[in-house]
Motif scaffolding. Sequence first.
Motif, short mmCIF file in Angstrom:
data_model
loop_
_atom_site.label_atom_id
_atom_site.label_comp_id
_atom_site.label_asym_id
_atom_site.label_seq_id
_atom_site.Cartn_x
_atom_site.Cartn_y
_atom_site.Cartn_z
N ASP A 1 -23.86 10.94 10.51
CA ASP A 1 -24.93 10.27 11.17
C ASP A 1 -25.26 8.92 10.29
N ARG A 2 -25.76 7.98 11.12
CA ARG A 2 -25.90 6.58 10.49
C ARG A 2 -26.88 6.69 9.41
N SER A 3 -27.86 7.51 9.45
CA SER A 3 -28.98 7.63 8.35
C SER A 3 -28.39 8.06 7.11
N ASP A 4 -26.88 8.40 7.12
CA ASP A 4 -26.31 9.06 5.69
C ASP A 4 -25.15 8.10 5.42
N ALA A 5 -25.39 6.88 5.21
CA ALA A 5 -24.39 6.05 5.20
C ALA A 5 -23.54 6.05 3.98
N ALA A 6 -24.15 6.58 3.03
CA ALA A 6 -23.40 6.66 1.73
C ALA A 6 -22.51 7.84 1.69
N ARG A 7 -22.61 8.87 2.30
CA ARG A 7 -21.72 10.01 2.55
C ARG A 7 -20.64 9.46 3.46
N MET A 8 -21.04 8.94 4.55
CA MET A 8 -20.25 8.18 5.24
C MET A 8 -18.98 7.41 4.54
N LEU A 9 -19.62 6.67 3.73
CA LEU A 9 -18.68 5.50 2.80
C LEU A 9 -18.01 6.38 1.96
N ASP A 10 -18.48 7.48 1.26
CA ASP A 10 -17.63 8.26 0.45
C ASP A 10 -16.57 8.94 1.09
N LEU A 11 -16.57 9.56 2.19
CA LEU A 11 -15.61 10.45 3.10
C LEU A 11 -14.64 9.25 3.70
#
Length: 341
Positions: free
Chosen positions: A151-161
């Motif tokens: 989700d866009r609200s969890d950008a840090a996880r998106m970036l890590d993945l």
Amino acid sequence: METNVLRRTFLGGVLAAATPVLDLAALDHLTAASRDARRYSDDQLVAHLRTALDETARTDSLVGPHTALPTALGLITAIDSSAREADPAVRHQLLNIGARAAELVAWLYRDAGAPAHTTSYWHAQAKEWATLTGDGTMHAYVLLRQAQATDRSDAARMLDLARAATNDPWTLPPRPRAEAYQQEARALALTGADSGQVTRVLDLAYAALDQADPVQALPTCTGPLGESYTAERLMVQSAICYREARQPERAVALFRQHLSDGTFAPRDRAFFTAQLAGTLADAGEPDEAATVALQALGLAADARFGQALAELSRTADTLRHWARRPAVRDFQERLLAVAAG
């Protein structure tokens, strides 16, 4: 213990898991797909499953996840049961196909609006089968798909993945590597990085795509990973990155240039058109945004393309400031009618 419970839920009791998004006719198709696989010898079964999975992915791109999901789940059930009794060489092939099928099921459930933990389960299953077959490239590809599902609200996880997908020990081919860099750029934009940093990472994506060999055949679900990732797709996804970086005018220009060539399947065209509508709303162009949003709604409504409809809902929220304008009111009323239906 928890893993065993989930496995019973999704494989042993797959009909129950499908119930929230499937009707009775769809459930009949699911069980038929599983029964059909039993008619084949080992070599025929592998070929049959590949062909069926490719066709299922095409069905999704044309008419949506609710139609494709029953067959995809039936194929997963057939793969899981057949692999338990197959000799090692055939089992390896089945689990290789299974990883592709599980990744597709994760996408279908996400697009159908299932809870996040359902998508996460199938991503985990895809990585497990990729690991069992020594397919590090597939493992990295699933990391990319997890980033896209975040989700866009969890950008840090998106970036890590997204970063994990391009880091050692994984080696992605040029096309999916370009896609992973694009996803990293989007995540950077969402975390508040400046546009120069976003552009630098997008440049890595363009460079990776430049290294890709020409596509030799129509891309398929079981073919080379990321073969459908074209320059046109990278450009419209770059537009999404610039939208997230709060540069709507730059994003609108890219959308208009690269959405006009008709190269996208209905699902993708619906999603990217919805993104264009939202970007126009961000740019303060409510009438044009509503007009484009209606076009996207026409593409997405019957097939229930979930990601496109979610973007249109986001656009409707942005357009609330102009709710009295006729075009905006028309779009919002039609969106509510689709939701109610």
